[in-house]
Enzyme design. Structure first.
Site, mmCIF file in Angstrom:
data_model
loop_
_atom_site.group_PDB
_atom_site.id
_atom_site.type_symbol
_atom_site.label_atom_id
_atom_site.label_comp_id
_atom_site.label_asym_id
_atom_site.label_seq_id
_atom_site.Cartn_x
_atom_site.Cartn_y
_atom_site.Cartn_z
ATOM 1 N N SER A 104 0.833 -1.195 0.000
ATOM 2 C CA SER A 104 0.000 0.000 0.000
ATOM 3 C C SER A 104 0.869 1.247 0.000
ATOM 4 C CB SER A 104 -0.905 0.004 1.233
ATOM 5 O OG SER A 104 -1.706 1.158 1.256
ATOM 6 N N GLY A 105 0.567 2.181 -0.918
ATOM 7 C CA GLY A 105 1.338 3.411 -1.013
ATOM 8 C C GLY A 105 2.487 3.337 -1.992
ATOM 9 N N THR A 109 -2.158 2.079 -8.060
ATOM 10 C CA THR A 109 -3.318 2.690 -8.723
ATOM 11 C C THR A 109 -2.877 3.696 -9.782
ATOM 12 O OG1 THR A 109 -4.663 2.393 -6.730
ATOM 13 C CG2 THR A 109 -5.425 4.006 -8.338
ATOM 14 N N ASN A 156 -1.050 5.839 2.827
ATOM 15 C CA ASN A 156 -1.362 6.295 1.473
ATOM 16 C C ASN A 156 -2.610 7.162 1.515
ATOM 17 O OD1 ASN A 156 -1.764 6.592 -1.258
ATOM 18 N ND2 ASN A 156 -2.013 4.417 -1.688
ATOM 19 N N SER A 159 -5.488 5.162 -1.025
ATOM 20 C CA SER A 159 -5.261 3.718 -1.007
ATOM 21 C C SER A 159 -6.492 2.976 -1.522
ATOM 22 C CB SER A 159 -4.951 3.261 0.430
ATOM 23 O OG SER A 159 -4.840 1.859 0.489
ATOM 24 N N SER A 160 -6.287 2.070 -2.484
ATOM 25 C CA SER A 160 -7.388 1.236 -2.975
ATOM 26 C C SER A 160 -7.751 0.224 -1.906
ATOM 27 C CB SER A 160 -6.978 0.517 -4.266
ATOM 28 O OG SER A 160 -6.721 1.428 -5.293
ATOM 29 N N GLY A 386 -1.348 -5.645 -2.090
ATOM 30 C CA GLY A 386 -0.095 -6.374 -1.925
ATOM 31 C C GLY A 386 -0.035 -7.114 -0.594
ATOM 32 N N GLU A 388 0.913 -7.897 3.022
ATOM 33 C CA GLU A 388 1.172 -6.991 4.139
ATOM 34 C C GLU A 388 1.302 -7.788 5.429
ATOM 35 O OE1 GLU A 388 1.633 -3.839 3.851
ATOM 36 O OE2 GLU A 388 0.443 -2.985 2.246
#
Length: 899
Positions: A104-105, A109, A156, A159-160, A386, A388
């Site tokens: 994330s981040g 996207t 993020n 973030s999606s 992803g 994590e």
């Protein structure tokens, strides 16, 4: 080769590194980042480092530089991989896909948007209007999906919170003619709860901060997000996000895609309904659960276009069918709160899926005939969460990590395994490379009857109350011998795991500990049928269409719905099968730092290194030699002693100022031990502080008790002295103290006061009776007898009147002379001594006719007289023939006195 960049920018392709090591790799990546080169290659894989700044490398000029070029003709770029996928699709007529991964981040996207932007830019050279319309809608769909599926997190700002796979369909000329979007595992728990420093989905804040006042009034909401419980955590965060401008962009995008005005208004109403649900609270009045702010029911009714009583009933009751019988079970306040939150999450998830479906309705290819138009080819773009590792990994994170195991397994099969097999087929000498086979982890999760998902589903189907602990027991029973699974019960000495709560899986990226708390509820994903019927019965056709299952009757038997885990597993299997039949291209996104700086590249994020003071500061509590402070010659010696004690000395290297850790697994283990020790330290501090607070509280309570006891004694003594003062001279009072007002007793003496009053009343009665003459005592006994006879027949028992007996003389003074004359005559005749009773009565015969009569009772006879004829005697009865004189007397008195 990527030879167009000088060596001052480092090696553009990591395959060209002279010495392939982690240090060389990270050094080259850092150099390129610092020189403004955010893209690199690993063979045909693009490595993208998030620059955290706008870069002028995506314009039309850059597009032209990569259009139609081979992968290595130009410096590394996302456009190069996008063009390679497009050429493979167009020239070789092959379906392709671009898989974008990263934490994330890391910029996944944005990468997907640049790829779609490039494909849109190089297609449709003839500017066909229909193709332009499709391209525009494909690009605009990103804006809408980000508003409803993205959120600000601690890592993020955009973030999606869902996975997305988009297929773009092309005709035989290579122009886009449509597409289809699949979404995966929306993080709907974010609707009702966010961690500190994070926001809910962008859509809520855009609605409140960007809508005109007229729209807000129609939705009964205000601009301040902190006024709503579900999103107030995010409403307190200062952010660079411009929600007002974003709302305008989203509204324009929805208009371009083809959302109608009614559909957009329904979207806003659903968002407002969710906000109002979050402010709804429940209370209890006796055994009844009620809504403490009923005005919200009316607001929700208006927004959902349904009946107010139906809204209230759905929130407070659950309808249950048992055979042919239908019963309504009232919720407790806790159950009502759970139902409210489940409704809010389900409404948002259904809204998001409806938006995706609505976009698909518009962009999907229609009326395409391959025989007429040529073959329809596809480029797929996968932007998915992803792998994590958090401190508290939940059901959602478990699903996300399982998804990454599936994708990693696909990568191994499509890249590493195929490459090695090709070398072997061609007879080329090569050195075998061992790689982690993810299939064992994939089977651990999804295998029929034995996998974690199967055990979870089995626990959810059990009858009775099923808990997360029961699920963990099932895992221990079926996976106890699996090399990649453990729990505290299976490893009692592993104190990083908590009994009946945690289990650990050895993933390809390292060990991850999961907490089973919430697994059962989230897997069942229960939403009461009452809510589905409520929303289906809405007069709003858009909302009604989102809940087709609401039309089912309560007594209609349906199949058990698939669990959240099974739905996700099936979608992942379908996704991997879809990707496996396409030619894959990969983009790996990397996050350079945690502070979103365009200048900082933290190598330790990927290299696992730290200077000695920093390492000690974080992990010193693990070892007795370093906690709370060490007395060794240097920090380096302290770090050595710490790692030796943990058994990791073989997996680290000691530099002059830093310690280097070779594998992520060692770092994860250190983090787990630190987490356990931090918990113990916190527990110890809590124990000391709680003991201090308890002692302070005890002293305060002891002092309060002493004061309270002294005060109670004072109140008791004061009350007794006051009673003694007021009743001291009652014997000399005319009414023996009846007029004396009793003092108010303290609470502790209320029973005592009742007894004291009873004693006083008995003394007062005895004092009155003992002074009566025999005749007065006789009258008192008569009154008592009359009281018993009239009990329940009269409202006024006559206790306040003296006994007259001969009532005619008192009540009829005008005719008293005639009555006295007749009674004297009867006395001479019948020789009675005295008149006991006389009164006027009314006689009612069997024909219900009434006549006035007079009754005279002497000590020998009972006489019936006619008052209209000068009390002429009509009939006489000797008393010894009257068996119920007392009852008759009571009846006569009742009639006479009107009682």
């Amino acid at each position: 080769m990527a030879e167009h960049e000088s060596l001052e920018f480092g090696k553009a392709d990591f395959v060209l590194l002279d010495n392939v090591s982690m240090e060389e790799f990270m050094g080259n990546l850092k150099l390129r980042f610092e020189k403004g080169r955010i893209y690199s290659y690993i063979g045909e894989v693009v490595v993208s480092v998030n620059p955290y700044r706008a870069m002028n490398i995506y314009g039309r000029d850059t597009v032209e530089q990569y259009k139609g070029r081979e992968l290595y003709e130009r410096p590394p770029h996302l456009f190069a991989i996008a063009d390679a996928a497009y050429k493979a699709m167009k020239r070789r007529n092959k379906d392709t896909c671009i898989v974008i991964s990263g934490e994330s981040g890391a910029g996944k996207t944005e990468a997907s948007k640049y790829i779609m932007q490039y494909i849109a830019a190089i297609t449709n050279p003839n500017q066909r209007a229909e193709v332009e319309r499709v391209k525009n809608m494909l690009l605009k769909s990103n804006c809408v999906l980000e508003a409803f599926g993205n959120a600000k997190t601690s890592r993020n700002d955009n973030s999606s919170r869902f996975g997305k796979y988009m297929d773009i369909n092309f005709d035989f000329k290579g122009d886009p003619i449509g597409g289809h979007i699949n979404n995966y595992l929306l993080e709907k728990s974010r609707v009702i709860f966010q961690q500190a420093g994070e926001r809910s989905f962008h859509s809520f804040y855009q609605l409140l901060r960007g809508s005109p006042d007229s729209l807000l009034r129609s939705l009964h909401v205000k601009k301040d997000p902190t006024a709503y419980n579900y999103i107030k955590v995010g409403g307190q965060i200062k952010s660079s996000i411009n929600d007002g401008a974003d709302l305008k962009a989203v509204a324009d995008a929805m208009k371009v895609i083809g959302f109608t005005g009614d559909e957009v208004q329904t979207v806003y109403k659903i968002l407002a309904t969710i906000l109002h649900l979050g402010n709804m609270t429940f209370g209890v009045d006796g055994d009844v659960t009620l809504i403490e702010n009923p005005k919200l029911v009316s607001v929700i009714r208006e927004l959902l276009s349904t009946k107010e009583e139906n809204v209230e009933k759905a929130l407070l009751y659950r309808t249950v069918a048992t055979g042919r019988d239908v019963i309504e079970k009232q919720h407790t306040a806790q159950e009502a709160g759970y139902g409210r939150d489940a409704l809010a999450k389900a409404m948002y998830e259904r809204l998001f899926c409806w938006i995706v479906g609505r976009i698909n309705d518009v962009i999907e290819v229609k009326n395409y005939d391959a025989r007429v138009h040529g073959k329809n080819t596809v480029i797929g773009v996968l932007d998915i969460y992803g792998f994590e590792i958090f401190q508290n990994n939940s059901f959602e994170q478990f699903c996300i990590n399982y998804c990454n195991e599936k994708l990693q397994q696909l990568f191994i099969q499509l890249v590493l395994k195929q490459e090695q097999e090709e070398y072997q087929r061609e007879g080329i000498p090569w050195k075998h490379i061992d790689y982690f086979n993810n299939q064992i982890i994939v089977d651990l999760v999804e295998q029929q009857h034995k996998g974690i998902f199967s055990v979870l589903d089995e626990a959810c189907m059990n009858v009775g109350k099923v808990t997360d602990e029961v699920f963990l027991q099932g895992l221990n029973g079926k996976l106890g011998k699996h090399a990649h699974f453990t729990s505290r019960k299976l490893s009692p000495a592993d104190k990083t795991l908590e009994f009946d709560r945690d289990f650990r899986i050895r993933h390809y990226a390292g060990d991850v500990m999961y907490s089973v708390v919430g697994f059962i509820d989230k897997n069942k994903d229960t939403l009461f049928q009452d809510f589905k019927r409520l929303l289906y019965n809405s007069s709003n056709p858009v909302l009604k269409g989102m809940w087709p299952e609401g039309k089912l009757s309560i007594t209609e038997v349906t199949k058990r719905p698939l669990t959240a885990a099974t739905l996700f597993k099936n979608s992942m299997i379908a996704l991997v099968e879809n990707l496996a039949c396409k030619e894959p291209y990969y983009v790996r996104c990397i996050k350079p730092n945690d502070v979103k700086s365009p200048l900082l590249f933290e190598q330790e994020r990927c290299r696992h290194q730290a200077d000695y003071p920093r390492f000690l500061q974080r992990y010193k509590m693990i070892s007795e030699f370093t906690w709370p402070n060490h007395d060794l010659p240097s920090d380096q010696e302290a770090v050595k002693r710490l790692l030796q004690g943990c058994g990791f000395d073989h997996d680290v290297a000691y530099g002059k100022t830093k310690v280097f850790i070779r594998t992520p697994r060692t770092l994860f283990s250190l983090e787990e031990q630190r987490t356990e020790m931090v918990g113990r330290i916190v527990l110890f501090l809590q124990k000391v502080w709680r003991g201090t607070i308890a002692r302070m509280r005890y002293r305060r309570m002891r002092a309060a008790l002493v004061i309270l006891q002294a005060y109670r004694r004072y109140k008791v003594r004061s009350y007794i002295r006051e009673v003694n003062r007021r009743f001291k001279n009652v014997r000399s009072m005319k009414d023996y103290g009846r007029h004396v007002k009793w003092p108010t007793p303290p609470k502790v003496l209320r029973k005592f006061e009742e007894s004291l009053r009873s004693i006083y009343n008995r003394w007062w009665a005895w004092t009155l009776i003992k002074g009566l003459s025999p005749e007065e005592a006789l009258r008192v006994r008569a009154k008592v007898a009359c009281l018993e006879a009239l009990k329940g027949h009269r409202s006024d028992l006559g206790l306040q009147r003296a006994w007259e007996g001969n009532y005619l003389k008192r009540d009829s003074p005008d005719s008293a002379a005639s009555f006295t004359l007749v009674s004297s005559e009867l006395q001479r005749k019948d020789k009675f001594m005295r008149v006991l009773f006389s009164c006027n009565v009314r006689k009612i015969n069997r024909f219900h006719k009434s006549e006035d009569r007079t009754v005279l009772i002497t000590d020998r006879h009972l006489y019936k007289m006619d008052p209209l004829k000068q009390y002429k005697p009509m009939k006489s009865f000797p008393l010894y023939n009257v068996g119920h004189l007392l009852f008759l007397t009571a009846v006569f008195i009742t009639h006479t006195q009107g009682g």
